[in-house]
Scaffold this motif. Structure first.
Motif, PDB file in Angstrom:
ATOM      1  N   LYS A 113      10.494   0.693  -3.390  1.00 19.82           N
ATOM      2  CA  LYS A 113       9.835   0.644  -2.085  1.00 19.82           C
ATOM      3  C   LYS A 113       8.347   0.343  -2.150  1.00 19.82           C
ATOM      4  CE  LYS A 113      12.476   4.001   0.577  1.00 19.82           C
ATOM      5  NZ  LYS A 113      12.327   5.434   0.889  1.00 19.82           N
ATOM      6  N   CYS A 114       7.723   0.695  -3.272  1.00 23.55           N
ATOM      7  CA  CYS A 114       6.276   0.786  -3.222  1.00 23.55           C
ATOM      8  C   CYS A 114       5.629   0.132  -4.444  1.00 23.55           C
ATOM      9  CB  CYS A 114       5.927   2.278  -3.131  1.00 23.55           C
ATOM     10  SG  CYS A 114       4.194   2.618  -3.077  1.00 23.55           S
ATOM     11  N   GLN A 115       4.888  -0.931  -4.225  1.00 23.80           N
ATOM     12  CA  GLN A 115       4.274  -1.684  -5.306  1.00 23.80           C
ATOM     13  C   GLN A 115       3.264  -0.865  -6.128  1.00 23.80           C
ATOM     14  OE1 GLN A 115       5.273  -4.622  -6.310  1.00 23.80           O
ATOM     15  NE2 GLN A 115       3.693  -4.955  -7.866  1.00 23.80           N
ATOM     16  N   PRO A 116       2.339  -0.151  -5.475  1.00 22.87           N
ATOM     17  CA  PRO A 116       1.396   0.652  -6.286  1.00 22.87           C
ATOM     18  C   PRO A 116       2.125   1.650  -7.189  1.00 22.87           C
ATOM     19  CG  PRO A 116       0.633   0.562  -4.021  1.00 22.87           C
ATOM     20  CD  PRO A 116       1.993  -0.071  -4.036  1.00 22.87           C
ATOM     21  N   CYS A 117       3.181   2.272  -6.666  1.00 20.87           N
ATOM     22  CA  CYS A 117       3.949   3.225  -7.466  1.00 20.87           C
ATOM     23  C   CYS A 117       4.616   2.530  -8.643  1.00 20.87           C
ATOM     24  CB  CYS A 117       5.015   3.912  -6.621  1.00 20.87           C
ATOM     25  SG  CYS A 117       4.374   5.291  -5.700  1.00 20.87           S
ATOM     26  N   PHE A 118       5.132   1.337  -8.380  1.00 18.68           N
ATOM     27  CA  PHE A 118       5.806   0.555  -9.401  1.00 18.68           C
ATOM     28  C   PHE A 118       4.857   0.242 -10.561  1.00 18.68           C
ATOM     29  CE2 PHE A 118       7.068  -3.617 -11.113  1.00 18.68           C
ATOM     30  CZ  PHE A 118       8.386  -3.365 -11.457  1.00 18.68           C
ATOM     31  N   LYS A 170      -0.005  11.983  -4.130  1.00 18.64           N
ATOM     32  CA  LYS A 170       1.259  12.713  -4.131  1.00 18.64           C
ATOM     33  C   LYS A 170       2.344  11.914  -4.847  1.00 18.64           C
ATOM     34  CE  LYS A 170       3.239  15.958  -0.957  1.00 18.64           C
ATOM     35  NZ  LYS A 170       3.696  16.200   0.412  1.00 18.64           N
ATOM     36  N   CYS A 171       2.400  10.634  -4.538  1.00 19.03           N
ATOM     37  CA  CYS A 171       3.380   9.747  -5.159  1.00 19.03           C
ATOM     38  C   CYS A 171       3.214   9.727  -6.671  1.00 19.03           C
ATOM     39  CB  CYS A 171       3.196   8.324  -4.648  1.00 19.03           C
ATOM     40  SG  CYS A 171       4.340   7.858  -3.358  1.00 19.03           S
ATOM     41  N   PHE A 172       1.987   9.552  -7.124  1.00 16.06           N
ATOM     42  CA  PHE A 172       1.726   9.440  -8.560  1.00 16.06           C
ATOM     43  C   PHE A 172       2.063  10.760  -9.262  1.00 16.06           C
ATOM     44  CE2 PHE A 172      -1.628   5.799  -8.430  1.00 16.06           C
ATOM     45  CZ  PHE A 172      -0.683   4.991  -7.831  1.00 16.06           C
ATOM     46  N   ARG A 225       0.842  -1.195   0.000  1.00 17.11           N
ATOM     47  CA  ARG A 225       0.000   0.000   0.000  1.00 17.11           C
ATOM     48  C   ARG A 225       0.877   1.243   0.000  1.00 17.11           C
ATOM     49  NH1 ARG A 225      -5.423  -0.495   1.555  1.00 17.11           N
ATOM     50  NH2 ARG A 225      -5.363   1.707   2.101  1.00 17.11           N
ATOM     51  N   CYS A 226       0.384   2.229  -0.732  1.00 17.99           N
ATOM     52  CA  CYS A 226       1.125   3.473  -0.799  1.00 17.99           C
ATOM     53  C   CYS A 226       0.521   4.441   0.218  1.00 17.99           C
ATOM     54  CB  CYS A 226       1.004   4.034  -2.211  1.00 17.99           C
ATOM     55  SG  CYS A 226       1.926   5.531  -2.449  1.00 17.99           S
ATOM     56  N   ASP A 227       1.377   5.167   0.921  1.00 18.21           N
ATOM     57  CA  ASP A 227       0.871   6.071   1.952  1.00 18.21           C
ATOM     58  C   ASP A 227       0.080   7.234   1.358  1.00 18.21           C
ATOM     59  OD1 ASP A 227       2.167   4.472   3.748  1.00 18.21           O
ATOM     60  OD2 ASP A 227       4.028   5.659   3.637  1.00 18.21           O
TER      61      ASP A 227
HETATM   62 ZN   LIG Z   1       3.933   5.248  -3.518  1.00 16.27          ZN
END
Ligand SMILES: [Zn+2]
Lengths: 197, 90
Positions: free
Chosen positions: B47-52, B20-22, B14-16
C-alpha cells in the motif's frame, strides 16, 4: 532471573550447568564486553568477573531458562556498577539523560531517500562496526543485543531492567542514529545516493 | 526495478504516519509479531511506498549488522583462566 535462591545444586550439577550452559556463550560475552569497553584487557576482566559471579550465584539460575540472557544481565550490571566507574573512557551520559535528549521527534530519521539499502549492503564490515561503535553506550547496547545476539524484546527488557516499551523506543532511536552515521559514511565514501541520480 | 514495479503505481507515495508505520515494520523485522506480522507486512508494503523503501533499508541494515560486524576473537587463555579461578574459589 529471580534473585531468590530456590534450591541448591549439587557440586556435580553446578559443574554441568557451568560447562554445558554457561561456557558455550563465552564468544558472545567477550564480544559484548569488548564493544562496551573497547579494550581487550577490560573486556577480559569483565567476562572473567561475570563468569565468577555466575558460578557464585549459580543457585539463583533456574535450569532450563535462558542462560545466555542471564549471563548478559550479570555482565551488563557489572559493567555499569563496577567497570564504568573506573573507566578510562570519558564519562558518558546516563540512560535518563540520553532518553530525554533524544525524546524529541526531530531525531526521527527523515525518510529513506538519502540512504539506500544498496549502499548499506556495499559497506565494509569496518564501516558498519565503526558506525555502531560511535553510538552512545545505551544505544549501542540495544543494537548489539537485538541484531548481533538475536535477543527478543522481552529478553532485552530483562537484561537491561527496563520496560519493553522502552526497549522498543530505545531501539528505534538507536537505529535512527545508526542510519545517520551510515548516511554520513555513504556520502563520504561516495556511495550512490538519490541526490546524485 | 523488481517484480513489484507494476503494482507500485498503486502505492501511496506519502505515508500517513511514518513514525508509527516504521516502528511497526521494525517490530516485524525483529520478529516480535510472529506469523501474523507477515500478513500485516505484505499489506503495508503493497500500500505504501515510503514503508516499502524503508523496509528494504531496515532489512539491509539488520543483515549487515548480523553478517559484517565481525566478532572479536576471544583471547585463547580466557576460558582456561576462568576455570582456574573457579577451581580456586571452590
Ligand atoms: Zn506507511
Amino acid at each position: 532471573m529471580s534473585e531468590v535462591q530456590r534450591r541448591k545444586y549439587s557440586q556435580e550439577e553446578k559443574n554441568s550447568i557451568f560447562d554445558g550452559e554457561f561456557m558455550p556463550h563465552i564468544d558472545s560475552m567477550y564480544n559484548f564486553a569488548y564493544r562496551l569497553t573497547f579494550d581487550e584487557d577490560d573486556a577480559k576482566d569483565l567476562v572473567q568477573d561475570t563468569y565468577l559471579k555466575s558460578y557464585r550465584f549459580i543457585n539463583s539460575f533456574e535450569q532450563g531458562t535462558n542462560a545466555k540472557a542471564w549471563l548478559f544481565r550479570i555482565l551488563k550490571n557489572s559493567f555499569i556498577n563496577e567497570y564504568r566507574k573506573k573507566s578510562k573512557q570519558p564519562a558518558k551520559v546516563d540512560y535518563q539523560e540520553v532518553e530525554t535528549y533524544y525524546n524529541s521527534d526531530d531525531v526521527d530519521f527523515q525518510g529513506t531517500t538519502d540512504l539506500r539499502a544498496e549502499s548499506v549492503k556495499d559497506m565494509l564490515g569496518d564501516e558498519i562496526s565503526n558506525a555502531l561503535n560511535s553510538l552512545a553506550v545505551d544505544f549501542r547496547t540495544v543494537i548489539i543485543l537485538c541484531d548481533l545476539e538475536g535477543f527478543t524484546y522481552e529478553e532485552m527488557a530483562k537484561i537491561l531492567d527496563i520496560p519493553i516499551g522502552t526497549v522498543r523506543s530505545r531501539l528505534h532511536r538507536a537505529r535512527n542514529l545508526l542510519k545517520e552515521k551510515l548516511k554520513g559514511y555513504a556520502q563520504h565514501m561516495g556511495y550512490k545516493t538519490d541526490e546524485e541520480e | 526495478m523488481d517484480m513489484n514495479e507494476e503494482k507500485s503505481g498503486a502505492r501511496k507515495l506519502r505515508c500517513d504516519d511514518t513514525s508509527k508505520c516504521f516502528e511497526l515494520l521494525e517490530s516485524i523485522l525483529d520478529g516480535e509479531l510472529g506469523n501474523p506480522g507477515k500478513e500485516v507486512l505484505k499489506e503495508k508494503l503493497a500500500k505504501c511506498q515510503p514503508c516499502f523503501e524503508h523496509f528494504h533499508l531496515e532489512q539491509a541494515i539488520r543483515e549487515v549488522l548480523k553478517n559484517k560486524c565481525t566478532k572479536q576473537a576471544v583471547p585463547q587463555e580466557l576460558a582456561k583462566t576462568i576455570r582456574e579461578k573457579i577451581q580456586e574459589a571452590k
